[in-house]
Design an enzyme around this catalytic site. Sequence first.
Site, PDB file in Angstrom:
ATOM      1  CD  GLU A 111      13.980 -35.691  12.908  1.00  0.00           C
ATOM      2  OE1 GLU A 111      13.711 -36.827  13.337  1.00  0.00           O
ATOM      3  OE2 GLU A 111      14.856 -34.975  13.429  1.00  0.00           O
ATOM      4  CB  CYS A 150      17.512 -35.357  14.374  1.00  0.00           C
ATOM      5  SG  CYS A 150      18.385 -36.727  15.071  1.00  0.00           S
ATOM      6  CG  ASN A 187      13.702 -34.126  16.741  1.00  0.00           C
ATOM      7  OD1 ASN A 187      13.835 -33.177  15.964  1.00  0.00           O
ATOM      8  ND2 ASN A 187      13.955 -35.367  16.386  1.00  0.00           N
ATOM      9  CB  CYS A 214      11.812 -37.445  18.911  1.00  0.00           C
ATOM     10  SG  CYS A 214      12.563 -38.085  17.420  1.00  0.00           S
ATOM     11  N   GLY A 220      22.056 -45.132  11.790  1.00  0.00           N
ATOM     12  CA  GLY A 220      22.073 -46.436  12.429  1.00  0.00           C
ATOM     13  C   GLY A 220      21.489 -47.530  11.571  1.00  0.00           C
ATOM     14  CB  CYS A 221      18.095 -48.272  10.326  1.00  0.00           C
ATOM     15  SG  CYS A 221      17.499 -46.717   9.705  1.00  0.00           S
TER      16      CYS A 221
END
Length: 826
Positions: free
Chosen positions: A391, A389, A387, A187, A597-598
């Site tokens: 967070e 997202c 950022n 980020c 994603g992960c």
Amino acid sequence: MATTSHVEHELLSKLIDELKVKANSDPEADVLAGRLLHRLKAESVTHTVAEYLEVFSDKFYDEEFFQMHRDELETRVSAFAQSPAYERIVSSGYLSALRYYDTYLYVGRSGKQESVQHFYMRLAGFCASTTCLYAGLRAALQRARPEIESDMEVFDYYFEHLTSQTVCCSTPFMRFAGVENSTLASCILTTPDLSSEWDVTQALYRHLGRYLFQRAGVGVGVTGAGQDGKHISLLMRMINSHVEYHNYGCKRPVSVAAYMEPWHSQIFKFLETKLPENHERCPGIFTGLFVPELFFKLFRDTPWSDWYLFDPKDAGDLERLYGEEFEREYYRLVTAGKFCGRVSIKSLMFSIVNCAVKAGSPFILLKEACNAHFWRDLQGEAMNAANLCAEVLQPSRKSVATCNLANICLPRCLVNAPLAVRAQRADTQGDELLLALPRLSVTLPGEGAVGDGFSLARLRDATQCATFVVACSILQGSPTYDSRDMASMGLGVQGLADVFADLGWQYTDPPSRSLNKEIFEHMYFTALCTSSLIGLHTRKIFPGFKQSKYAGGWFHWHDWAGTDLSIPREIWSRLSERIVRDGLFNSQFIALMPTSGCAQVTGCSDAFYPFYANASTKVTNKEEALRPNRSFWRHVRLDDREALNLVGGRVSCLPEALRQRYLRFQTAFDYNQEDLIQMSRDRAPFVDQSQSHSLFLREEDAARASTLANLLVRSYELGLKTIMYYCRIEKAADLGVMECKASAALSVPREEQNERSPAEQMPPRPMEPAQVAGPVDIMSKGPGEGPGGWCVPGGLEVCYKYRQLFSEDDLLETDGFTERACESCQ
């Protein structure tokens, strides 16, 4: 290594195509499709360490470690390829396999890809070589894990955690760790000076383009924009063009979230940039609001009161203040007549809700909560941007801020659960504070549980390793010295819903709520312990520590009233004494990001959210793949499959007897959203950054503005930092909850990062033409003076071309609104 002939290649491709379309109804077909894809790709990947080094050695920043330990690495990799851990990876389904080859496996000369085994070798090798390079980091690791002595034992430590997937890394780390001249930060945050045309040009072309080129998600503060007299929509379209250029043909799309405060004179035009009916919308970027608590107090207590708008050049210090100081400055400016417009506060809330329902954003953060809970006093230099997202929270005016992310796969911390990884050592040596903590959660499993409980010891081991992994990425992969020195870390989780379900609980059951708090308290405690060890041995204490609250014995949970601790206060006090004495390497620790994603790689549920669906789809770079809820199908009885397939796995659509059997697999849309908000509040004391808290609404609920407005107010009352990340809408007509492709009119982020790129997180489906009443822009100079100079005494001006209503009995009803066309529509 066996290879595939042309005929076999075609046969495998056909089999995969046949099987992958059954993934949401046949878990065996999903597993087989994934295994066949790994088999199909075997021809194009590296097979030995020697071949790997021949193909990729020119890309490594430290080839020496791999060359020096080539034979030992070959032994480790070969053993891993025959291990249960590797078997779990290749049996994680089609989407998991696709994600590896589509995004994460590095591509070398002639299109040769690294194999899955060598992928994990690269990540562990990067961490091991970095740890060995920095003597202090190695000393800290050996203090935490005294059994580690040799270089290869350092490698084994990281390799075992990464291959067991107890520790999962961000997309930048997985793609570029070990690659020369790579930035591993997930980020980037910046609040540039946008006061003049020259400043805007510098910010966009000199800086923003560079950040996007580094493939990181970017958060940009734009509250200072518009002082040059130009429309904010022009700036937003320029940012959008940057993003679209960098994303063209890119494996990992990136994006930008632009943040503004709601007192800005162009707030309505800012919100408009994401509306689907706006032909000049900006589909590639996202909007966010840093909302002062004054706005929520007025909306809750006096909803028809005026909200004043200011040109940023006349706004005094509003942007840099929060709390009581902000309120005093706000009313001083109002009294001095510095405002350039005013609007009913209900009207502005209408526009916010309208945009959220139709576009999924703006992200909404509470300015006071974000700043008041920071590790140092920010009055006079308040944050008003996060950022991508929502967070990660850091001041970003004086210099660019970055954060490195990782997350813990919580299902791997279950005791005796399928796929769980057992600890390989006895807890008799290591950090004495961590050894003093209990090994297991006291919360007992429920009926139908597949595990004997949750292992806090494994959670702490994983958190400790993740802290070292992030330290390696900070030391070797930060874009600037300032960001490296601040060492901002964001540890998150994935699979929280899987853990609750495997333990026999619904997401909001009392045992779930208890374990929810316990998990994040232990993560925060462990991250602090480990960071203190690293700081002591590396002699790298983050700048400003002596002036920080931590130097005075403060912890983040001190600021949250009524916090219940599961770790004895005596042990917290001992940790406080250590930190005051030895300092901290990191300035920040826990940030609960989306992990789409992960989580696709591990087959677990996303982040800390309830299950989004039991049968859904996911858009990847190359195709739209089915994504089954693997935890759900693992618990489904064979004789129930047909009934569940008929309703797309939706538990709420089942007959009562069957529904009761699978209640723990309800989706996020089935739960009371206030309960989910309360659970976010329960873990908030231990989340020193923030959490990407989303709201999940059914279409019939979203059709009432009061539903979303009341939830936003409730989040404000509980003091959440991120009041709303996404607003996701479940279509009433859907028989199965499906994550669909964004329409041409909308583009919603995808998530990575542990991630962040909202270009993988699909947006909520847009509702039919706006369901919200309210003006697009009201820039009145005085009572009743509308945008075109017309006056509506005692009423609120609304351009009828934008007027679209909620139900008549809505809290935000339109009684008293007077319709007429504004000057621009006539």
